[in-house]
Design a protein around this motif. Structure first.
Motif, PDB file in Angstrom:
ATOM      1  N   GLN A   1       0.821  -1.173   0.000  1.00 19.72           N
ATOM      2  CA  GLN A   1       0.000   0.000   0.000  1.00 19.72           C
ATOM      3  C   GLN A   1       0.874   1.248   0.000  1.00 19.72           C
ATOM      4  O   GLN A   1       2.038   1.200   0.387  1.00 19.72           O
ATOM      5  CB  GLN A   1      -0.929  -0.001   1.221  1.00 19.72           C
TER       6      GLN A   1
ATOM      7  N   GLN B   1       0.907   5.317   1.254  1.00 18.38           N
ATOM      8  CA  GLN B   1       0.309   6.270   2.168  1.00 18.38           C
ATOM      9  C   GLN B   1       0.921   7.642   1.962  1.00 18.38           C
ATOM     10  O   GLN B   1       2.128   7.768   1.746  1.00 18.38           O
ATOM     11  CB  GLN B   1       0.501   5.832   3.620  1.00 18.38           C
TER      12      GLN B   1
ATOM     13  N   VAL C   1       1.121  11.324   3.947  1.00 18.78           N
ATOM     14  CA  VAL C   1       0.905  11.950   5.238  1.00 18.78           C
ATOM     15  C   VAL C   1       1.272  13.423   5.142  1.00 18.78           C
ATOM     16  O   VAL C   1       2.421  13.762   4.865  1.00 18.78           O
ATOM     17  CB  VAL C   1       1.718  11.263   6.345  1.00 18.78           C
TER      18      VAL C   1
ATOM     19  N   CYS D   1       4.275  16.825   2.596  1.00 14.92           N
ATOM     20  CA  CYS D   1       3.579  15.569   2.343  1.00 14.92           C
ATOM     21  C   CYS D   1       4.608  14.516   1.971  1.00 14.92           C
ATOM     22  O   CYS D   1       5.320  14.679   0.973  1.00 14.92           O
ATOM     23  CB  CYS D   1       2.552  15.732   1.231  1.00 14.92           C
TER      24      CYS D   1
ATOM     25  N   ALA E   1       5.332  10.525   0.988  1.00 15.01           N
ATOM     26  CA  ALA E   1       4.764   9.287   0.474  1.00 15.01           C
ATOM     27  C   ALA E   1       5.616   8.104   0.917  1.00 15.01           C
ATOM     28  O   ALA E   1       6.844   8.173   0.911  1.00 15.01           O
ATOM     29  CB  ALA E   1       4.677   9.317  -1.048  1.00 15.01           C
ATOM     30  N   SER E   2       4.956   7.027   1.283  1.00 10.91           N
ATOM     31  CA  SER E   2       5.664   5.825   1.687  1.00 10.91           C
ATOM     32  C   SER E   2       4.878   4.599   1.248  1.00 10.91           C
ATOM     33  O   SER E   2       3.692   4.680   0.950  1.00 10.91           O
ATOM     34  CB  SER E   2       5.887   5.793   3.201  1.00 10.91           C
ATOM     35  N   GLY E   3       5.545   3.452   1.234  1.00 11.55           N
ATOM     36  CA  GLY E   3       4.902   2.211   0.859  1.00 11.55           C
ATOM     37  C   GLY E   3       5.555   1.571  -0.346  1.00 11.55           C
ATOM     38  O   GLY E   3       6.726   1.806  -0.641  1.00 11.55           O
TER      39      GLY E   3
ATOM     40  N   TYR F   1      -3.252   8.519  -5.400  1.00 12.20           N
ATOM     41  CA  TYR F   1      -3.428   8.432  -3.958  1.00 12.20           C
ATOM     42  C   TYR F   1      -3.656   9.817  -3.376  1.00 12.20           C
ATOM     43  O   TYR F   1      -3.158  10.824  -3.903  1.00 12.20           O
ATOM     44  CB  TYR F   1      -2.211   7.787  -3.298  1.00 12.20           C
TER      45      TYR F   1
ATOM     46  N   GLY G   1      -3.892  12.104   0.412  1.00 13.15           N
ATOM     47  CA  GLY G   1      -3.690  12.189   1.842  1.00 13.15           C
ATOM     48  C   GLY G   1      -4.990  12.470   2.563  1.00 13.15           C
ATOM     49  O   GLY G   1      -6.042  12.665   1.950  1.00 13.15           O
ATOM     50  N   GLN G   2      -4.928  12.490   3.877  1.00 18.20           N
ATOM     51  CA  GLN G   2      -6.117  12.706   4.689  1.00 18.20           C
ATOM     52  C   GLN G   2      -6.540  14.172   4.754  1.00 18.20           C
ATOM     53  O   GLN G   2      -7.686  14.463   5.081  1.00 18.20           O
ATOM     54  CB  GLN G   2      -5.885  12.197   6.113  1.00 18.20           C
TER      55      GLN G   2
END
Length: 123
Positions: free
Chosen positions: A1, A3, A5, A22, A24-26, A112, A114-115
């Motif tokens: 996945q 993510q 943040v 921001c 990105a990871s995964g 993708y 973010g929140q």
């Protein structure tokens, strides 16, 4: 996945500055582009700025000359430096990334989000 943040939102007075980040990871093959969108209460989610891996940029007319988007490809991180903030900049800011993710038959381009992080500018 994958993510995304975001961080750096907050409350500032008109004319002030904020810097959003921001990361990105995964499971990432590569990131073609990253950007920022915002959504004010009762409004549509609109583009603020985008940047490609080749450092091409695009800004909404309302933020040109005030906001600067930048990217650290080695860290998979995008930044948004916001100067001369106005009350109309108040919104939830969302990080966005177009990511090539590994698949059995090759990478697949996936978007993708973010929140979101709240930015409030007082007059």
């Amino acid at each position: 996945q994958v993510q995304l943040v975001e961080s750096g939102g907050g409350l500032v007075q008109a004319g002030g500055s904020l810097r959003l980040s921001c990361a990105a990871s995964g499971s990432i093959f590569s990131i073609n582009a990253m950007g920022w969108y915002r959504q004010a209460p009762g409004k549509e989610r609109d583009l603020v700025a985008v940047i490609t891996s080749g450092s091409n940029t695009n800004y909404a007319d309302s933020v040109k000359g005030r906001f600067t988007i930048s990217r650290d490809n080695a860290k998979n991180t995008v930044y948004l430096q916001m100067n001369s903030l106005k009350p109309e900049d108040t919104a939830v800011y969302y990080c966005n990334a177009a990511v090539q993710v590994p698949r059995a038959f090759g990478p697949s381009l996936t978007i993708y989000w973010g929140q979101g992080t709240q930015v409030t500018v007082s007059s």
